[in-house]
Design an enzyme around this catalytic site. Sequence first.
Site, PDB file in Angstrom:
ATOM      1  N   CYS A  31       0.835  -1.208   0.000  1.00  0.00           N
ATOM      2  CA  CYS A  31       0.000   0.000   0.000  1.00  0.00           C
ATOM      3  C   CYS A  31       0.868   1.254   0.000  1.00  0.00           C
ATOM      4  O   CYS A  31       1.434   1.628   1.036  1.00  0.00           O
ATOM      5  CB  CYS A  31      -0.917  -0.018   1.231  1.00  0.00           C
ATOM      6  SG  CYS A  31      -1.908   1.464   1.399  1.00  0.00           S
ATOM      7  N   CYS A  69      -0.521   4.124   2.190  1.00  0.00           N
ATOM      8  CA  CYS A  69      -0.258   3.971   3.630  1.00  0.00           C
ATOM      9  C   CYS A  69       1.199   4.250   3.958  1.00  0.00           C
ATOM     10  O   CYS A  69       1.506   4.939   4.922  1.00  0.00           O
ATOM     11  CB  CYS A  69      -0.581   2.548   4.100  1.00  0.00           C
ATOM     12  SG  CYS A  69      -2.021   1.804   3.365  1.00  0.00           S
ATOM     13  N   ASP A  70       2.114   3.694   3.172  1.00  0.00           N
ATOM     14  CA  ASP A  70       3.532   3.691   3.569  1.00  0.00           C
ATOM     15  C   ASP A  70       4.419   4.641   2.775  1.00  0.00           C
ATOM     16  O   ASP A  70       5.567   4.864   3.167  1.00  0.00           O
ATOM     17  CB  ASP A  70       4.090   2.264   3.441  1.00  0.00           C
ATOM     18  CG  ASP A  70       3.320   1.293   4.330  1.00  0.00           C
ATOM     19  OD1 ASP A  70       2.867   1.739   5.406  1.00  0.00           O
ATOM     20  OD2 ASP A  70       3.171   0.120   3.963  1.00  0.00           O
TER      21      ASP A  70
END
Length: 327
Positions: free
Chosen positions: A154, A157-158
């Site tokens: 992701c 997200c990261d």
Amino acid sequence: MMSLAVLRKVPKMNKPIYDIVIAGAGPAGLTAALYAGRSRLKTRILEKFNPGGQILLTETIENFPGIFQMKSVEWVGVMRKQLADLKEVEISEEASVKKIEAKDGLFKTIVVSQGGRHEEVVESKAVIIATGAQPKKMGIPGEDALTGRGVSYCATCDGPLYRDKEVVVVGGGDTAIEEALYLRKFAKKITVVHRREALRATAVLRERVLGDEKIVFQWDSVPLEVVGKMRVEGLRVRNVKNNQENTLSCDGVFVFIGFTPDTAFLRSTLDLSDAGYILTDENMMSSATGIFACGDCRLRPFSQVVTACGEGAIAAFAAAKFLENKI
Ligand code: NAP
């Protein structure tokens, strides 16, 4: 002394029987709930995590008709607002569907919550499966051990963790290219590793990525091993044309090589394709009468937010007809 049993008669709580239970609250499930609620059908959505599904893995929606550009979280927020307006619709979060049984003209959906400590049987007259799909893993050494330590599925997200760092993106489809373009906001260099020499991604994405000064390609290459002890240090790859191996030094490996449908719990209940996708007719009805499916868990030729929403609407419409004995 009077026995405790005659002191107080506790009325038996009647559990509600829902018209429709929807498993999954991604775009397909949320849309199905919107249409079911607007048809005044008592509906309960059971969502394993939080509403949104895979759309939350991407930052911006820009190919939904009528929406030029919108943050995915914002889109999910609007959907939630639309559903909150419908008293017929209930959403249970962190409620994971384990099994669906048909008995006495009703469906019994077994759902666990609180990390598996609580189990509930939810009864309904119809079921819509919209459980979506999970990112596929590469299945190579180092991948599991370094997941969360540089291996990610992701970028939204990261990605911010890789400011001024070098990352590798594995895959050549829409997801890989969209995410590579997103990662360019943070990373100083992105190497896309693709197993052949032509991208699968849509033309508009290909045009954006090819020639980007931050994004380079390692064509005809397959990943062999994620290298690193405590964190990712590189990705060892093999060129499929000349069999030569090399290690791409990097701080993160982002894997976008497709999805596996979240349907393992249905293997003994419904007809699935070899890859596990739910087979349906044009009404989104599965091989079990009264169980419908929509979105990424269903076998279909084109996976988009717009197709997931369209299928969600059809599934809810057909489920309503089924409840009226009209299909
Ligand atoms: P995908 O279209 O299945 O592409 C997967 C990519 O990974 C392909 O390039 C494939 O290579 C490669 N791949 C597969 N298995 C591999 C392996 N074991 N090792 C190395 N590479 C491997 O998956 P996706 O990109 O996640 O897209 C899924 C669906 O969602 C598609 O229908 C897509 O159009 C849709 N989607 C749409 C949008 C959008 O509209 N904005 C965004 C994201 C996704 P090959 O090309 O050689 O097969």
